[in-house]
Scaffold this motif. Structure first.
Motif, PDB file in Angstrom:
ATOM      1  N   CYS A 222      31.115 -43.985  29.261  1.00 15.89           N
ATOM      2  CA  CYS A 222      30.162 -43.317  30.165  1.00 15.89           C
ATOM      3  C   CYS A 222      30.654 -43.163  31.591  1.00 15.89           C
ATOM      4  CB  CYS A 222      28.809 -44.017  30.123  1.00 15.89           C
ATOM      5  SG  CYS A 222      28.661 -45.457  31.175  1.00 15.89           S
ATOM      6  N   GLY A 223      31.497 -44.053  32.075  1.00 13.53           N
ATOM      7  CA  GLY A 223      31.996 -43.892  33.442  1.00 13.53           C
ATOM      8  C   GLY A 223      31.028 -44.339  34.520  1.00 13.53           C
ATOM      9  N   ALA A 224      29.945 -45.030  34.138  1.00 13.46           N
ATOM     10  CA  ALA A 224      29.012 -45.549  35.148  1.00 13.46           C
ATOM     11  C   ALA A 224      29.729 -46.532  36.064  1.00 13.46           C
ATOM     12  CB  ALA A 224      27.841 -46.257  34.463  1.00 13.46           C
ATOM     13  N   ARG A 226      32.661 -46.585  37.339  1.00 14.84           N
ATOM     14  CA  ARG A 226      33.904 -46.182  37.980  1.00 14.84           C
ATOM     15  C   ARG A 226      34.058 -46.787  39.370  1.00 14.84           C
ATOM     16  NH1 ARG A 226      30.632 -41.713  37.498  1.00 14.84           N
ATOM     17  NH2 ARG A 226      30.726 -40.234  39.242  1.00 14.84           N
TER      18      ARG A 226
ATOM     19  N   GLY B 248      35.632 -40.219  23.098  1.00 13.95           N
ATOM     20  CA  GLY B 248      34.526 -40.783  23.858  1.00 13.95           C
ATOM     21  C   GLY B 248      34.666 -40.822  25.364  1.00 13.95           C
ATOM     22  N   PRO B 250      34.917 -39.804  29.170  1.00 11.76           N
ATOM     23  CA  PRO B 250      34.540 -38.628  29.958  1.00 11.76           C
ATOM     24  C   PRO B 250      35.681 -38.123  30.846  1.00 11.76           C
ATOM     25  CG  PRO B 250      33.634 -40.597  30.963  1.00 11.76           C
ATOM     26  CD  PRO B 250      34.297 -41.041  29.687  1.00 11.76           C
ATOM     27  N   PHE B 252      36.634 -36.251  34.384  1.00  8.14           N
ATOM     28  CA  PHE B 252      36.141 -35.869  35.711  1.00  8.14           C
ATOM     29  C   PHE B 252      37.132 -34.890  36.323  1.00  8.14           C
ATOM     30  CE2 PHE B 252      33.941 -39.886  34.980  1.00  8.14           C
ATOM     31  CZ  PHE B 252      32.668 -39.602  35.437  1.00  8.14           C
ATOM     32  N   ASN B 259      32.773 -39.773  43.139  1.00  6.42           N
ATOM     33  CA  ASN B 259      32.226 -41.080  42.764  1.00  6.42           C
ATOM     34  C   ASN B 259      30.983 -41.447  43.559  1.00  6.42           C
ATOM     35  OD1 ASN B 259      34.158 -41.508  40.800  1.00  6.42           O
ATOM     36  ND2 ASN B 259      35.603 -42.435  42.240  1.00  6.42           N
ATOM     37  N   TYR B 264      27.028 -38.152  37.773  1.00  2.00           N
ATOM     38  CA  TYR B 264      27.187 -38.733  36.437  1.00  2.00           C
ATOM     39  C   TYR B 264      28.221 -37.957  35.623  1.00  2.00           C
ATOM     40  CZ  TYR B 264      22.472 -40.931  36.724  1.00  2.00           C
ATOM     41  OH  TYR B 264      21.380 -41.680  37.042  1.00  2.00           O
ATOM     42  N   SER B 265      28.797 -38.638  34.643  1.00  2.00           N
ATOM     43  CA  SER B 265      29.421 -37.895  33.552  1.00  2.00           C
ATOM     44  C   SER B 265      28.278 -37.498  32.627  1.00  2.00           C
ATOM     45  CB  SER B 265      30.401 -38.791  32.777  1.00  2.00           C
ATOM     46  OG  SER B 265      29.694 -39.733  31.992  1.00  2.00           O
ATOM     47  N   ASN B 267      28.265 -37.851  29.532  1.00  2.00           N
ATOM     48  CA  ASN B 267      28.125 -38.981  28.609  1.00  2.00           C
ATOM     49  C   ASN B 267      27.144 -40.020  29.141  1.00  2.00           C
ATOM     50  OD1 ASN B 267      29.821 -38.131  26.605  1.00  2.00           O
ATOM     51  ND2 ASN B 267      31.425 -39.642  26.983  1.00  2.00           N
ATOM     52  N   GLU B 268      27.289 -40.353  30.425  1.00  2.00           N
ATOM     53  CA  GLU B 268      26.399 -41.372  30.975  1.00  2.00           C
ATOM     54  C   GLU B 268      24.962 -40.863  31.082  1.00  2.00           C
ATOM     55  OE1 GLU B 268      27.202 -42.873  34.943  1.00  2.00           O
ATOM     56  OE2 GLU B 268      25.465 -44.202  34.839  1.00  2.00           O
ATOM     57  N   THR B 271      23.540 -40.580  27.603  1.00  2.00           N
ATOM     58  CA  THR B 271      23.384 -41.893  26.976  1.00  2.00           C
ATOM     59  C   THR B 271      22.187 -42.634  27.564  1.00  2.00           C
ATOM     60  OG1 THR B 271      25.737 -42.053  26.501  1.00  2.00           O
ATOM     61  CG2 THR B 271      24.516 -44.109  26.492  1.00  2.00           C
ATOM     62  N   ARG B 272      22.075 -42.572  28.886  1.00  2.00           N
ATOM     63  CA  ARG B 272      20.910 -43.206  29.506  1.00  2.00           C
ATOM     64  C   ARG B 272      19.622 -42.609  28.952  1.00  2.00           C
ATOM     65  NH1 ARG B 272      21.331 -46.383  34.114  1.00  2.00           N
ATOM     66  NH2 ARG B 272      23.475 -46.656  34.777  1.00  2.00           N
TER      67      ARG B 272
END
Lengths: 278, 475
Positions: A222-224, A226, B248, B250, B252, B259, B264-265, B267-268, B271-272
């Motif tokens: 997910c990259g949360a 980073r 899987g 992501p 950027f 950042n 968000y990506s 995916n994030e 997913t959330r």
């Protein structure tokens, strides 16, 4: 389902818990962490593994109550089950015989510093540990740290125990005393790690920090989590959790950690109201 | 005379127009996460099914990666034998309720439907969905006969479309199948990626449930590469391992400010919202930023899912920022159509170059540049070229980067002898999914890079055959 087999409060808001997770316990190495989710409605939170017992099949975690999930976890009892535990995650600490290693632990970070200090000691290092807390009553794992260190130095912000001041000042004194240091590990609140990294940089003293960014899946998806390290984006979960402290952008880490501050506060208040109602 | 009758009969059949699927009003649905189309009722389904002319050599079947017996199941629907139609589907497709919803039929079975030459093709996807839902709603779920036990143990890594398909195929052949899934729920992208309004999670759970009833063992919270390596699996007695772990990680853009908090990506973000149910916060504990001005970067299905999620989370302005034009957009036409109906603003021939934050590290603005199309690139699409000096600012408080994914390196790094290409994807020999490690097979996005659910399922199907032959040959 993962059974809680021991639970104790190390101080008001710091809990030590032993959880049954045999497969994770068998594989786990110092520095690695788990992600747990208490129940179906829960969130996934990362927690560093403090200790493991592959024979008993258990993991030890130490956490501080900072929000709803940790509060709820702290309210669970021995015999209760945690719905999901995933691990061991992240890279293990790179342990070798560096010579003299200084391990700095602050607050609940001492829980993470402990297995690293123990592994360094086992690898033949001279281990000097510096642990600190705001005040004497909330200092954790003093005896454990003493057992795995050649020297243990303690600091409290209010001077109620040990050195009066921050762990960084203790490290500065140590450097000034002419102690030959080969590597520093610093684990604790982000501001503490930043101060330590800034302190050691002019001496060219290699400093490893263990980061605790927000995570969701914690498997690199997910990259949360980073973080910027040496100007490059890294994922705390799969590239870390340990990084070269001189390269980490701590300001970014702190602001990203605050992303959900409002929601976290709301969730915590709701939880406190609900639990009082019961 | 005979000929004339035939023509008349054919014309009569073609006169029934392609039946539309009733769906939620766009004004209503942007305030909820309920599924957008309601699906056919029995009457509409039979009407649509009657349009199929039952070709002797059906090109639609050839257009399907898992060879669904399309004319046969449609004939059963036309005859009112709905449950039988579902069973027919399940002979070749382990996940019909999913495929009926998310397959790009317009590029596969429906693209080659003979009716489509003059008129509109038969709505194969809608009919598939109807039959599969009918079976699930009826509760009359039949567990097919399995071959007698072979004594062979197969490990499947990843409970996504490829893994679920191969597990279904191999268990029916009499093997013992265990799926190892890193997340706490099975389904892969079907669970964490595709939103509830496009694929209800109850549908995925039911399909996973069906596999478990068949005897497939699913071990959740098992990150292979960390908890166990592929070598550990062989040491535990598995005879073959299938890697269906997806692409899987992501991607950027690595532009300044990426950042900042609020970025968000996809995916994030998804997913959330989907896996963790953040859209139900605080009832569920996982938070998500409910932005008012949300920009989604990209033009694929994942971008459409993200931008439509943003609207449902309360965005006043939800933008798609895409560097080419609508013609080049990889998203399904239906997804783009739904997004437009819901009020998504498409900023085409635009690309972000920088994000600007406030003193707290939150994204507040996005600097974009306008693009124009140049010569076709390697993908055959005309490549976007930035127009110098055309930069401008858009106010945003949430950004979702949906420009694709790449291989997650954990398994490859912990499996000696497993060859990967320079982009980190697993190298396989032809369609069998055989890798450079004996007994290790791979399929889906981890081999091809990000593609579709059905292509991953097709890869699972192919690898199932190869694994079956491999383990049986070893005696």
């Amino acid at each position: 389902m993962f059974k809680i087999v021991e639970k104790s409060f190390l101080q008001d808001i710091v809990v030590r818990m032993v959880i049954e997770a045999p497969e994770v316990a068998r594989k786990r190495k110092p520095g690695q962490f788990i992600v747990l989710m208490i129940d179906e409605q829960g969130e996934r939170i990362p927690l560093t593994i403090v200790d493991s017992d592959s024979e008993k099949g258990t993991l030890t975690i130490i956490f501080q109550i900072v929000g709803k999930t940790t509060a709820k976890l702290a309210d669970m009892k021995v015999g209760d089950h945690i719905l999901h535990v995933l691990g061991p995650l992240g890279h293990a600490t790179e342990i070798s015989n560096f010579g003299t290693a200084v391990v700095v632990g602050g607050g609940v970070g001492i829980g993470v510093a402990y297995p690293i200090a123990a592994a360094l000691k086992k690898a033949g290092n001279k281990v000097i540990s510096i642990i600190g807390a705001r005040t004497k009553d909330i200092l954790i794992l003093e005896d454990e740290m003493k057992n795995v260190s050649d020297r243990l130095l303690v600091a409290t912000d209010d001077g109620s125990y040990g050195f009066h001041g921050f762990v960084s000042a203790v490290l500065q004194n140590l450097i000034d005393s002419g102690e030959k240091i080969d590597i520093v590990f610093a684990i604790g609140p982000v501001p503490m790690m930043r101060v330590i990294a800034n302190l050691t940089k002019p001496y060219g003293l290699k400093t490893i920090v263990s980061l605790n960014p927000i995570m969701v899946d914690a498997t690199g998806m997910c990259g949360a989590c980073r973080v910027a390290v040496g100007g490059k984006t890294k994922f705390g979960c799969v590239d870390g959790p340990e990084f070269d402290g001189h390269e980490v952008d701590f300001g970014l880490l702190m602001s990203r950690l605050r992303t959900y501050a409002d929601q976290e506060k709301q969730a915590m208040e709701n939880y406190r109201c609900e639990s009082h109602g019961k | 005379m005979e000929n004339k009758e035939k023509t008349e009969k054919k014309e009569k059949k073609e006169k029934i127009p392609r039946q539309a699927m009733p769906e939620q009003d766009p004004k209503e649905r942007i305030h909820n996460f309920d599924e957008v189309p309601y699906g056919y009722n029995a009457e509409l389904a039979m009407m649509e099914a009657k349009r199929c002319i039952q070709c002797k050599k059906p090109s639609c079947v050839a257009g399907c990666p898992v060879d669904v017996k399309i004319p046969e199941f449609i004939k059963l629907i036309a005859e009112g034998k709905f449950i039988e139609a579902a069973w027919k589907l399940k002979e070749t497709n382990a996940l019909p309720a999913v495929c009926g919803r998310v397959c790009p039929q317009e590029d596969q079975c429906e693209k080659v439907c003979i009716l489509g030459k003059k008129d509109e093709p038969v709505a194969v996807g809608r009919l598939e969905r109807f039959a599969a839902d009918f079976e699930q709603d009826s509760g009359n779920i039949v567990i097919p006969e399995k071959e007698s036990p072979t004594g062979k143990k197969i490990a499947v890594v990843g409970a996504g479309p490829a893994g679920l398909t191969i597990a279904g195929d191999l268990i029916k052949l009499g093997h013992e199948v265990t799926i190892f899934e890193a997340l706490h729920k099975a389904g892969g992208v079907l669970i964490y990626g595709i939103p509830e309004f496009r694929l209800p999670k109850a549908i995925v759970d039911a399909e996973v449930n069906y596999l478990e009833k068949l005897g497939v063992k699913i071990v959740r919270n098992a990150a292979i590469g960390r908890l166990k390596t592929v070598d550990d699996l062989f040491a535990e007695g598995f005879h073959a391992v299938f890697l269906g772990v997806g692409a899987g990680a992501p991607v950027f853009m690595n532009i300044p400010g990426e950042n900042l908090s609020g970025i968000y990506s996809a995916n994030e973000y998804l997913t959330r919202s989907n896996l963790m149910k953040a859209y139900l916060f605080p009832e569920f504990d996982t938070p998500i930023v409910r932005g008012k001005n949300v920009a989604v970067i990209g033009g694929g299905n994942v971008a459409m899912d993200s931008v439509r999620t943003a609207l449902r989370l309360g965005a006043d302005n939800a933008y798609i920022i895409y560097r080419r034009t609508e013609v080049e957009m990889p998203a399904r036409i239906e997804e783009v159509h739904h997004a437009k109906e819901e009020g998504v603003q498409f900023k085409l021939l635009h690309a972000p170059v920088e994000y600007i934050g406030d003193e707290n590290g939150w994204v507040r603005q996005m600097k974009c540049i306008r693009m124009e199309l140049g010569e076709p690139d390697a993908s055959g699409r005309r490549s976007p070229i930035p127009i110098k000096g055309s930069e401008f600012i858009i106010d945003v408080d949430t950004v979702v980067v949906a420009i694709g994914t790449m291989a997650n390196p954990v398994i490859q790094a912990t499996t000696p002898g497993l060859e990967v290409n320079k982009r980190g994807y697993i190298v396989t020999k032809g369609e069998t999914g055989e890798t450079t490690r004996e007994g290790v097979y791979a399929g889906g996005d981890i081999v091809t890079g990000s593609a579709t659910v059905i292509l991953a399922m097709g890869a699972g199907r192919q690898a199932a055959k190869a694994i079956h032959e491999h383990v049986m040959a070893k005696g």
